[in-house]
Write an enzyme that holds these catalytic residues in place. Structure first.
Site, PDB file in Angstrom:
ATOM      1  N   GLY A 177      -3.350  21.880-110.145  1.00 38.10           N
ATOM      2  CA  GLY A 177      -4.480  21.486-109.293  1.00 38.10           C
ATOM      3  C   GLY A 177      -5.809  21.684-109.998  1.00 38.10           C
ATOM      4  O   GLY A 177      -6.832  21.951-109.367  1.00 38.10           O
ATOM      5  N   ALA A 234      -7.959  19.779-111.221  1.00 36.94           N
ATOM      6  CA  ALA A 234      -9.100  18.909-110.914  1.00 36.94           C
ATOM      7  C   ALA A 234      -9.687  19.222-109.539  1.00 36.94           C
ATOM      8  O   ALA A 234     -10.653  18.584-109.104  1.00 36.94           O
ATOM      9  CB  ALA A 234      -8.662  17.439-110.973  1.00 36.94           C
ATOM     10  N   GLN A 285     -11.241  21.856-106.382  1.00 33.83           N
ATOM     11  CA  GLN A 285     -12.414  22.741-106.253  1.00 33.83           C
ATOM     12  C   GLN A 285     -12.212  24.090-106.927  1.00 33.83           C
ATOM     13  O   GLN A 285     -13.066  24.564-107.656  1.00 33.83           O
ATOM     14  CB  GLN A 285     -12.617  23.120-104.801  1.00 33.83           C
ATOM     15  CG  GLN A 285     -12.985  22.157-103.772  1.00 33.83           C
ATOM     16  CD  GLN A 285     -13.534  22.993-102.622  1.00 33.83           C
ATOM     17  OE1 GLN A 285     -14.732  23.262-102.601  1.00 33.83           O
ATOM     18  NE2 GLN A 285     -12.679  23.420-101.714  1.00 33.83           N
ATOM     19  N   GLY A 334      -9.914  24.911-109.128  1.00 33.31           N
ATOM     20  CA  GLY A 334      -9.701  24.684-110.563  1.00 33.31           C
ATOM     21  C   GLY A 334     -11.019  24.574-111.312  1.00 33.31           C
ATOM     22  O   GLY A 334     -11.157  25.102-112.423  1.00 33.31           O
ATOM     23  N   ASN A 385       4.249  20.951 -98.198  1.00 31.59           N
ATOM     24  CA  ASN A 385       4.053  21.538 -99.532  1.00 31.59           C
ATOM     25  C   ASN A 385       5.310  22.167-100.109  1.00 31.59           C
ATOM     26  O   ASN A 385       5.396  22.363-101.328  1.00 31.59           O
ATOM     27  CB  ASN A 385       2.928  22.584 -99.491  1.00 31.59           C
ATOM     28  CG  ASN A 385       1.565  21.923 -99.600  1.00 31.59           C
ATOM     29  OD1 ASN A 385       1.396  20.985-100.363  1.00 31.59           O
ATOM     30  ND2 ASN A 385       0.618  22.397 -98.821  1.00 31.59           N
ATOM     31  N   GLY A 434      -2.037  28.204-103.865  1.00 36.60           N
ATOM     32  CA  GLY A 434      -1.943  27.067-102.935  1.00 36.60           C
ATOM     33  C   GLY A 434      -1.276  27.477-101.629  1.00 36.60           C
ATOM     34  O   GLY A 434      -0.252  28.152-101.633  1.00 36.60           O
ATOM     35  N   ASP A 436      -8.836  37.991 -99.786  1.00 38.52           N
ATOM     36  CA  ASP A 436      -8.934  38.715 -98.510  1.00 38.52           C
ATOM     37  C   ASP A 436      -9.363  40.163 -98.763  1.00 38.52           C
ATOM     38  O   ASP A 436     -10.186  40.716 -98.029  1.00 38.52           O
ATOM     39  CB  ASP A 436      -7.583  38.664 -97.783  1.00 38.52           C
ATOM     40  CG  ASP A 436      -7.056  37.247 -97.724  1.00 38.52           C
ATOM     41  OD1 ASP A 436      -7.757  36.390 -97.177  1.00 38.52           O
ATOM     42  OD2 ASP A 436      -5.975  36.976 -98.277  1.00 38.52           O
ATOM     43  N   HIS A 496      -1.221  35.703 -96.029  1.00 45.12           N
ATOM     44  CA  HIS A 496      -2.580  35.172 -96.228  1.00 45.12           C
ATOM     45  C   HIS A 496      -2.821  34.142 -95.123  1.00 45.12           C
ATOM     46  O   HIS A 496      -2.665  32.942 -95.310  1.00 45.12           O
ATOM     47  CB  HIS A 496      -2.714  34.531 -97.611  1.00 45.12           C
ATOM     48  CG  HIS A 496      -3.980  33.749 -97.778  1.00 45.12           C
ATOM     49  ND1 HIS A 496      -5.220  34.331 -97.802  1.00 45.12           N
ATOM     50  CD2 HIS A 496      -4.202  32.413 -97.884  1.00 45.12           C
ATOM     51  CE1 HIS A 496      -6.147  33.402 -97.923  1.00 45.12           C
ATOM     52  NE2 HIS A 496      -5.554  32.216 -97.980  1.00 45.12           N
TER      53      HIS A 496
HETATM   54  P1  NAX Z   1      -8.484  20.775-103.672  1.00 41.05           P
HETATM   55  O1  NAX Z   1      -7.931  19.813-102.674  1.00 41.05           O
HETATM   56  O2  NAX Z   1      -9.910  20.712-104.065  1.00 41.05           O
HETATM   57  O3  NAX Z   1      -7.625  20.708-104.998  1.00 41.05           O
HETATM   58  C1  NAX Z   1      -6.243  20.690-104.994  1.00 41.05           C
HETATM   59  C2  NAX Z   1      -5.807  19.976-106.232  1.00 41.05           C
HETATM   60  O4  NAX Z   1      -4.390  20.076-106.313  1.00 41.05           O
HETATM   61  C3  NAX Z   1      -6.144  18.475-106.202  1.00 41.05           C
HETATM   62  O5  NAX Z   1      -6.884  18.139-107.375  1.00 41.05           O
HETATM   63  C4  NAX Z   1      -4.779  17.792-106.174  1.00 41.05           C
HETATM   64  O6  NAX Z   1      -4.760  16.569-106.897  1.00 41.05           O
HETATM   65  C5  NAX Z   1      -3.913  18.856-106.837  1.00 41.05           C
HETATM   66  N1  NAX Z   1      -2.493  18.735-106.516  1.00 41.05           N
HETATM   67  C6  NAX Z   1      -1.901  18.407-105.348  1.00 41.05           C
HETATM   68  N2  NAX Z   1      -0.571  18.353-105.491  1.00 41.05           N
HETATM   69  C7  NAX Z   1      -0.321  18.692-106.775  1.00 41.05           C
HETATM   70  C8  NAX Z   1       0.870  18.780-107.544  1.00 41.05           C
HETATM   71  N3  NAX Z   1       2.065  18.489-107.033  1.00 41.05           N
HETATM   72  N4  NAX Z   1       0.761  19.153-108.846  1.00 41.05           N
HETATM   73  C9  NAX Z   1      -0.435  19.401-109.390  1.00 41.05           C
HETATM   74  N5  NAX Z   1      -1.599  19.282-108.722  1.00 41.05           N
HETATM   75  C10 NAX Z   1      -1.530  18.937-107.434  1.00 41.05           C
HETATM   76  O7  NAX Z   1      -8.117  22.225-103.102  1.00 41.05           O
HETATM   77  P2  NAX Z   1      -8.735  23.633-103.509  1.00 41.05           P
HETATM   78  O8  NAX Z   1      -9.928  23.908-102.674  1.00 41.05           O
HETATM   79  O9  NAX Z   1      -8.861  23.724-104.981  1.00 41.05           O
HETATM   80  O10 NAX Z   1      -7.587  24.618-102.951  1.00 41.05           O
HETATM   81  C11 NAX Z   1      -6.319  24.642-103.550  1.00 41.05           C
HETATM   82  C12 NAX Z   1      -5.353  25.436-102.697  1.00 41.05           C
HETATM   83  O11 NAX Z   1      -5.792  26.796-102.585  1.00 41.05           O
HETATM   84  C13 NAX Z   1      -5.218  24.938-101.260  1.00 41.05           C
HETATM   85  O12 NAX Z   1      -3.875  24.968-100.874  1.00 41.05           O
HETATM   86  C14 NAX Z   1      -6.001  25.976-100.474  1.00 41.05           C
HETATM   87  O13 NAX Z   1      -5.579  26.048 -99.127  1.00 41.05           O
HETATM   88  C15 NAX Z   1      -5.661  27.219-101.240  1.00 41.05           C
HETATM   89  N6  NAX Z   1      -6.507  28.393-101.032  1.00 41.05           N
HETATM   90  C16 NAX Z   1      -5.916  29.605-101.131  1.00 41.05           C
HETATM   91  C17 NAX Z   1      -6.629  30.766-101.017  1.00 41.05           C
HETATM   92  C18 NAX Z   1      -5.973  32.097-101.165  1.00 41.05           C
HETATM   93  O14 NAX Z   1      -6.677  33.104-100.992  1.00 41.05           O
HETATM   94  N7  NAX Z   1      -4.672  32.209-101.444  1.00 41.05           N
HETATM   95  C19 NAX Z   1      -8.082  30.748-100.687  1.00 41.05           C
HETATM   96  C20 NAX Z   1      -8.738  29.448-100.998  1.00 41.05           C
HETATM   97  C21 NAX Z   1      -7.905  28.234-100.707  1.00 41.05           C
HETATM   98  O15 NAX Z   1      -7.991  27.971 -99.341  1.00 41.05           O
END
Ligand code: NAX
Length: 326
Positions: free
Chosen positions: A11, A13, A15, A17, A105, A129, A158, A186
């Protein structure tokens, strides 16, 4: 010759990342004498964007930045890596329930678990994720070649949120707050354990005497902080999530000076009366290079046990939803 470490970020590309990759390349995590090679995994549609980010990282001219490769194939992206930061996943769409998200997912973490099995047996995988605990359970269940203890799900954001709130309330610097541990999932059921934490070496409950605030406002602020950020920013937490991931890698890699921190690990049926086979956030101490041990001497009040049983129940429910993927 300098030592090298290869880190895969899925991921890349997205936010998170965009904040995470630069900090990994900068030398901040592995130190000035280690070259960091980055393998960025993205969906085919986003590989071009990831390549743009890679160009910007190159343009930073970090001394510690090695090769940067972008892939849309997990097996290639995980080849020869030491760390896998599994950030990419599909965000929750309009009208989607939590269970829909878990189911949509889940298959991704089956295939990434299988791809990690071909990588290296001593890698460390951190799942960011969402829903990260259950995604980590799916990935480790599909990767028998790598010990389950090498998988964790991130609850460091957290913990950082909880630490910052206690410091604000007590009017102290954040480094005065210690032993603040997140238990469970989480999600909005997580339990930020103020009872075992300390401020300036004293129990938090002696420094912040407003028990009502601790039991109600504090827990609720931490549990709902992600939603509050979305409401204000229009987007989910990104730089703070990347920062927490950096903290977690550093802690696991160097040991954090023997301090306790939170991360979600596979339960063995022996810790704190928790059932076996859940990825549950617990107090841990790192032993360096990715290995850790669960700290087993935290005292849990009836109040804490009640909160922990709620988050445990939620994780058991999530496990039922994806039982066919384990
Ligand atoms: P974004 O939607 O900005 O970025 C996700 C990226 O993952 C996209 O560029 C997409 O193309 C890519 N992607 C999707 N499926 C994929 C796959 N099969 N292989 C490779 N890349 C893939 O999300 P972002 O804000 O960066 O958040 C990413 C994840 O972190 C989300 O699931 C979000 O819910 C989770 N979070 C987890 C947190 C934690 O504390 N554990 C907090 C922040 C965030 O909410």
């Amino acid at each position: 010759m300098k030592k090298r470490v290869r880190v895969a970020v899925t991921g890349g590309a997205g936010q998170i990342g965009y904040s995470l990759l630069f900090r990994l390349a900068s030398g901040e995590v592995f130190g000035p004498s280690v070259i960091v090679d980055l393998n960025i995994l993205e969906l085919p549609i986003a590989v071009k964007s990831a390549a743009g980010t890679a160009m910007e990282i190159t343009d930073c001219a970090f001394d510690t930045c090695g090769e940067i490769n972008c892939y849309d194939d997990a097996t290639k992206a995980f080849d020869g890596i030491n760390w896998a930061l599994l950030v990419g996943s599909t965000p929750r769409g309009p009208g989607m329930e939590r269970n829909d998200l878990i189911m949509s997912n889940g298959p991704l973490f089956v295939s990434q678990g299988k791809a990690l099995a071909k990588a290296s047996s001593n890698l460390m995988a951190i799942v960011v994720g969402n829903p990260c605990n259950t995604n980590a359970l799916i990935a480790l269940s599909n990767c028998s070649e790598v010990p389950s203890s090498r998988f964790t799900a991130m609850t460091m954001l957290d913990e950082n949120r909880a630490k910052a709130q206690l410091a604000l309330k007590a009017g102290v610097a954040v480094d005065q707050v210690k032993n603040i541990v997140i238990w469970g999932n989480h999600s909005s059921t997580m339990y930020p354990d103020f009872e075992n934490s300390t401020i300036n070496g004293k129990p938090t409950t002696e420094v912040i005497k407003d028990r009502k605030w601790l039991e109600n406002d504090f827990i609720s602020i931490v549990q709902k902080r992600g939603a509050e950020v979305i409401a204000a920013r229009g987007k989910s937490s990104a730089a703070s999530a990347a920062s927490a991931c950096i903290d977690l890698v550093k802690n696991l890699n160097t040991g954090k000076g023997n301090e306790v921190f939170s991360t979600a690990v596979l339960t063995n049926g022996e810790w704190y009366n928790l059932p076996k086979g859940l990825v549950f956030s617990l107090p841990v101490k790192a032993k360096g290079q990715g290995s850790y041990e669960v700290v087993e001497n935290f005292k849990l009040s009836n109040f804490a046990k009640e909160k922990i049983s709620l988050t445990c129940k939620e994780l058991e429910e999530e496990k039922k939803v994806i039982s066919n993927l384990l």
